[in-house]
Design an enzyme around this catalytic site. Structure first.
Site, PDB file in Angstrom:
ATOM      1  CD  GLU A  48      -3.005  -0.270  -0.179  1.00 32.67           C
ATOM      2  OE1 GLU A  48      -3.516  -1.128  -0.927  1.00 32.67           O
ATOM      3  OE2 GLU A  48      -3.104   0.958  -0.396  1.00 32.67           O
ATOM      4  CB  CYS A  79       2.504  -2.827  -7.492  1.00 39.98           C
ATOM      5  SG  CYS A  79       0.737  -2.942  -7.700  1.00 39.98           S
ATOM      6  NE  ARG A 113      -2.921   4.503  -4.091  1.00 42.97           N
ATOM      7  CZ  ARG A 113      -3.520   4.560  -2.902  1.00 42.97           C
ATOM      8  NH1 ARG A 113      -4.035   5.683  -2.479  1.00 42.97           N
ATOM      9  NH2 ARG A 113      -3.584   3.487  -2.146  1.00 42.97           N
ATOM     10  CG  HIS A 177       3.046  -7.846  -8.237  1.00 44.56           C
ATOM     11  ND1 HIS A 177       3.579  -7.465  -7.029  1.00 44.56           N
ATOM     12  CD2 HIS A 177       1.906  -7.137  -8.383  1.00 44.56           C
ATOM     13  CE1 HIS A 177       2.785  -6.585  -6.446  1.00 44.56           C
ATOM     14  NE2 HIS A 177       1.759  -6.363  -7.250  1.00 44.56           N
ATOM     15  CD  GLU A 179       6.793  -8.983  -6.897  1.00 42.60           C
ATOM     16  OE1 GLU A 179       6.952  -8.495  -8.038  1.00 42.60           O
ATOM     17  OE2 GLU A 179       5.897  -8.610  -6.115  1.00 42.60           O
TER      18      GLU A 179
HETATM   19  N1  GLN Z   1      -3.262  -0.577  -4.638  1.00 43.40           N
HETATM   20  C1  GLN Z   1      -1.967  -0.407  -4.064  1.00 43.40           C
HETATM   21  C2  GLN Z   1      -1.655   1.081  -3.844  1.00 43.40           C
HETATM   22  O1  GLN Z   1      -2.410   1.891  -4.227  1.00 43.40           O
HETATM   23  C3  GLN Z   1      -0.891  -1.061  -4.892  1.00 43.40           C
HETATM   24  C4  GLN Z   1      -1.152  -2.538  -4.982  1.00 43.40           C
HETATM   25  C5  GLN Z   1       0.094  -3.377  -5.033  1.00 43.40           C
HETATM   26  O2  GLN Z   1       1.187  -2.916  -4.705  1.00 43.40           O
HETATM   27  N2  GLN Z   1      -0.078  -4.635  -5.364  1.00 43.40           N
HETATM   28  O3  GLN Z   1      -0.665   1.405  -3.274  1.00 43.40           O
END
Ligand code: GLN
Length: 184
Positions: A48, A79, A113, A177, A179
């Site tokens: 997050e 992300c 986001r 992702h 990873e």
């Molecule tokens: N939704 C997350 C954000 O706004 C990001 C999601 C993720 O890192 N998988 O930070």
């Protein structure tokens, strides 16, 4: 190669495992003294972004990490990590005075986001990535790159015509992702 993995919140264990699988030495960045260890690459995991950004500020890690990023340290971000790097957070639902803060502002892209829906926004697709074909890409509540703010940003993958991975100077950033799937 020594990789410092930001480990204040989110999928840092997966990110560290990803780099170890490629033979890198990894260490966790949780507090200021961890930066004394020195690194060849900074990895910013998913999670997050608002929580990570706030923790970075509370722990006094934000300014030293920003200086390293701006100074050319190679950065690999996915992300939430990409959101922390973006120069612009594009959030049309908010009034101006509640617009989310931009964090490092180091990568000339705009991101939105949770662009694929909050709960149902996780999916895997296969596509072209950096000259490789049929490459698996897993999106988890992913941001979208809504704008590229410099002609020097190299686009490494796309979805529905929008970039999903980019490279610019010392920074490689993903909305998906790497990873979690094959080596990127
Ligand atoms: N939704 C997350 C954000 O706004 C990001 C999601 C993720 O890192 N998988 O930070």
């Amino acid at each position: 190669m020594k990789v410092g993995v930001l480990s204040v919140q989110g999928a840092f264990a997966e990110m560290a495992a990803h780099w170890r699988a490629q033979g890198a030495e990894t260490f966790e960045i949780r507090q200021l003294s961890d930066l004394d260890r020195g690194m060849d690459l900074l990895a910013l995991p998913g999670g997050e972004s608002t929580v990570q950004g706030k923790l970075l500020k509370d722990l006094g890690l934000f300014d030293p990490l920003k200086a390293k990023i701006d100074g050319g340290l190679p950065v690999y971000a996915t992300c939430a990590g990409l959101i922390l790097l973006a120069e612009k957070i594009d959030d049309p639902g908010r009034r101006d005075d509640t617009r989310p803060e931009k964090w490092f502002g180091a990568l000339p892209v705009a991101v939105r986001r949770n662009a694929y829906g909050r709960q149902l926004g996780s999916f895997t697709m296969r596509g072209d990535f950096d000259g490789k074909h049929d490459f698996p890409m897993t999106f988890i509540r992913a941001p979208a790159i809504t704008d590229v703010l410099s002609p020097d940003v190299e686009v490494l993958s796309t979805f529905d015509g929008a970039p999903t991975a980019v490279r610019w100077r010392n920074i490689t950033g993903f909305t998906w992702h790497p990873e979690l799937n094959a080596m990127a």
